[in-house]
Design a protein around this motif. Structure first.
Motif: not given
Ligand code: GDP
Ligand code: MG
Length: 371
Positions: A306-329
């Protein structure tokens, strides 16, 4: 009336001027100069060539825009390169990704088991880091490019020494050239008996890939993804190229990124992996991607930590979306929930009126230029 130059439009779309001008020539425009002022209609027509649907000012409701790229990037810190591995089927892409992924697991590290989140980071002995995208190959690459989001800085082109240039090799070369993304060649399966890596370099020359040995500036590394030989050298080549590219990003601005994967997960709800491109994303921040928004409930890195913040060029899995966004968005940070909701509502509204909006990257060709 608001207008934009050829140069400004290229920056906005994240493509090279030369590439944009080739597109312009293709659709019969002849005023090919960097400082040529495009009319709104011309700019919109060109943007559509990149499958970016421009939002015309008189039809815009609440909207979020990427920040203008600063003139002087040199004051901002270097960031890790983002690398995509491409090549023909069975030439060893998955094996190479696995070898790279394992190469960065150091003994005693917490949560040593890697999670598949669409990207992972490799830490080199020199202290430098590389971010590898491992979303399935060409399709994902094209999808991101089509949305005007060039997620990748460098393409590693894997060519099996015992097979040579094959259809998907050529396709990968074309993708990289079209997107003006530099290539590093990894000649794989060099552990096999009787293979001749120099034959591969000769063959690549026919497709515009001139390696250093043959007087060009494209690095070629002989590897065995299976045995791990040459893989460290490959990483060093990536770092060398990244230094030349001088990749930098602002850290202290609201986050901007790209969705690389998304899914609904049992017990976790809507989950999306995001590659942060600029700025820093923190738990509790509000972000919008396409017609989905999210109050970041929690984030995890490629180790499941678990991470508290994410900076440039890092990839993170994010929880809390109301809807599912699309890859590439494209992912942009909002100031608050109210703004996120109204931006999403207005995008939904706009979408109803257009058919090509599957590829919308919320860009406003005209207004951006005036910011
Ligand atoms: P992909 O389709 O490009 O992802 O290719 P894979 O990584 O799945 O590899 C295809 C096959 O080639 C598998 O059987 C691998 O074990 C094998 N392979 C991959 N890399 C090497 C290598 O460096 N040497 C040898 N001898 N075999 C390899
Ligand atoms: Mg594979």
């Amino acid at each position: 009336p608001l207008t934009i130059t050829v140069d400004g439009l290229a920056k906005l779309l994240g493509v090279q001027n030369s590439h944009l001008m080739r597109k312009m020539a293709n659709i019969g425009m002849d005023k090919l100069a960097n400082d040529y002022l495009l009319t709104n209609e011309e700019a919109a027509e060109i943007a559509l060539e990149y499958e970016v649907v421009p939002i015309i000012p008189d039809s815009t409701g609440p909207e979020l825009y990427p920040r203008k790229i600063p003139e002087d990037m040199s004051v901002h810190p270097l960031r890790p390169p983002v690398v995509t591995i491409m090549g023909h089927v069975d030439h060893g892409k998955t094996t190479l990704l696995d070898t790279l992924r394992n190469s960065s697991i150091t003994a005693g590290e917490a949560g040593g088991i890697t999670q598949h989140i669409g990207a992972f980071s490799v830490q080199l002995k020199s202290g430098q880091a590389i971010t590898f995208l491992d979303t399935p190959g060409h399709a994902a690459f094209s999808a991101m490019r089509a949305r005007g989001a060039n997620a990748t800085d460098i393409v590693v082109l894997v060519v099996a020494a015992d097979d040579g240039v094959m259809p998907q090799t050529k396709e990968a070369i074309q993708h990289a050239l079209d997107a003006d993304v530099p290539i590093i060649v990894a000649i794989n399966k060099c552990d096999k008996h009787g293979v001749d890596p120099s034959r591969i370099k000769d063959e690549l020359l026919k497709y515009g890939i001139q390696t250093e040995d043959l007087g060009g500036d494209i690095q070629a590394v002989e590897i065995s993804a299976l045995k791990g030989t040459g893989v460290e050298e490959l990483s060093e080549s990536i770092v060398t190229l990244a230094e030349i590219l001088d990749l930098r990003a602002e850290v202290d601005i609201p986050a901007q990124g790209t969705v690389i994967e998304s899914q609904i997960e049992r017990g976790r709800g809507n989950v999306a992996s995001v590659l942060i491109k600029r700025g820093t994303l923190k738990v509790g921040d509000i972000i919008v991607a396409g017609t989905a928004w999210c109050k970041v409930r929690s984030m995890a890195d490629d180790r499941g930590n678990s991470v508290k913040e994410a900076g440039p060029a890092s990839a993170v899995e994010i929880m809390g979306w109301k809807e599912i966004p699309k890859a590439g968005d494209m992912v942009l940070q909002a100031e608050n929930e109210g703004q996120a909701k109204s931006v999403v509502d207005s995008r939904v509204e706009k979408r109803k009126n257009k058919d090509k909006l599957a590829a919308v990257a919320a860009m406003n060709v005209q207004r951006r230029e005036t910011h």
